[in-house]
Write an enzyme that holds these catalytic residues in place. Structure first.
Site, PDB file in Angstrom:
ATOM      1  N   TYR A 198      -2.038  -0.997  10.400  1.00 44.77           N
ATOM      2  CA  TYR A 198      -1.982  -1.137   8.937  1.00 44.77           C
ATOM      3  C   TYR A 198      -0.634  -0.642   8.409  1.00 44.77           C
ATOM      4  O   TYR A 198       0.022  -1.309   7.605  1.00 44.77           O
ATOM      5  CB  TYR A 198      -3.144  -0.351   8.331  1.00 44.77           C
ATOM      6  CG  TYR A 198      -3.408  -0.612   6.860  1.00 44.77           C
ATOM      7  CD1 TYR A 198      -4.130  -1.737   6.454  1.00 44.77           C
ATOM      8  CD2 TYR A 198      -2.959   0.263   5.878  1.00 44.77           C
ATOM      9  CE1 TYR A 198      -4.401  -1.969   5.105  1.00 44.77           C
ATOM     10  CE2 TYR A 198      -3.217   0.042   4.533  1.00 44.77           C
ATOM     11  CZ  TYR A 198      -3.948  -1.072   4.147  1.00 44.77           C
ATOM     12  OH  TYR A 198      -4.203  -1.293   2.815  1.00 44.77           O
ATOM     13  N   SER A 235       0.872  -1.186   0.000  1.00 40.69           N
ATOM     14  CA  SER A 235       0.000   0.000   0.000  1.00 40.69           C
ATOM     15  C   SER A 235       0.904   1.230   0.000  1.00 40.69           C
ATOM     16  O   SER A 235       2.092   1.123   0.349  1.00 40.69           O
ATOM     17  CB  SER A 235      -0.843  -0.006   1.283  1.00 40.69           C
ATOM     18  OG  SER A 235      -1.445   1.261   1.502  1.00 40.69           O
TER      19      SER A 235
END
Ligand code: NAD
Length: 260
Positions: free
Chosen positions: A155, A142
């Site tokens: 995350y 990401s």
């Protein structure tokens, strides 16, 4: 060249993983499909892929939070498919909350699914790739593997971690015909981010679509969500012979998010 190879894509029942499965299947790549749906739903999905693309498929719904469960899943995949040539670590979850109140259980799940599962899969499939002297490992990281955002401690930790893991695997495999890369998408239109959009819609008293636009514009100069298929096309390129020199890379596909 890729037809007849076998790809395993974690989290391929939805979003980026599912779109990537379609892109690879169109090239005749056999598939291990995986994700959280019932056996009946999963078998139906696998049958649909087999019939539409004339490829071998297998479905598994192993929960990636547990190392032993992952190991059993991968043994089933190896037994049924013979080998795994292309490994795409894609499954992931999200939870947004400030670090001081971040639930421990959520932290553990995010680290297990978004990071540790990739360690387990890579460890299991590397020996087979080394034997064949060919392999592709693609980790869907990401932009949050490269930069941080508020309220995404677990995350960001997991995604930064998987970028690091990718680099080490690339070094360890550099002379063995195996590449390892991470893809770092910006906003992609999938169910993963629906909660974040709903939160903005509630806070700003606005529609879901307007909230989606606001979410994108807050960080990403390109004012649109990526289509999951765009990530699949980059995965396909990384699998190609032309991409054999790309390894150890973390490739942003983020509408200039990290260019700022
Ligand atoms: P999604 O919610 O559409 O799909 C997630 C997949 O992971 C599903 O198949 C689901 O069944 C599987 N999964 C979730 N928990 C699991 C568990 N415990 N065990 C096994 N499988 C599990 O999400 P997506 O947006 O397609 O995300 C795919 C990857 O892309 C994730 O790693 C995510 O972090 C990353 N990513 C997404 C975006 C985005 O904007 N959507 C941006 C950057 C990176």
């Amino acid at each position: 060249m890729l037809s007849g190879k076998v790809a395993l894509i974690t989290g391929s029942t939805s979003g980026i993983g599912l779109a990537t499965a379609h892109v690879l299947a169109e090239k005749g790549i056999d598939l291990v499909l995986h994700g959280l749906m019932t056996d009946i739903e999963g078998q139906a999905l696998a049958a649909e892929f087999s019939e539409r693309y004339q490829i071998q498929t297998l479905f598994d719904n192993a929960d990636l939070r547990d190392g032993d469960t992952i190991d059993e899943f991968m043994s089933r995949a190896l037994n049924k498919m013979g080998s795994i040539d292309i490994l795409i670590n894609n499954a992931g979850i999200q939870h947004t909350e400030g670090v001081a109140s971040f639930p421990v259980a959520k932290w553990n799940d995010i680290i297990a699914i978004n990071l540790s599962s990739a360690f387990h899969t890579i460890k299991k499939f590397l020996p087979g790739m080394r034997e064949k002297r060919w392999g592709r490992i693609i980790n869907i990281a990401s932009v949050h593997g490269l930069v941080a955002s508020l309220n995404k401690s677990a995350y960001c930790a997991a995604k930064h971690g998987i970028v690091g893991l990718t680099k080490v695997v690339a070094l360890e495999c550099a002379e063995q015909g195996i590449t390892a890369n991470a893809i770092c998408p910006g906003w992609v239109d999938t169910p993963l981010i629906n909660n974040q959009i709903s939160d903005i819609a509630t806070q700003n008293q606005t529609s879901f679509d307007e909230a989606k636009y606001q979410l994108v514009k807050a960080k990403q100069p390109l004012p649109e969500m990526l289509d999951p298929r765009q990530i699949g096309e980059l995965v396909l390129f990384l699998c190609s012979d032309a991409a054999r020199g790309i390894t150890g890379s973390s490739i942003p596909m983020d509408g200039a998010w990290t260019a700022q």
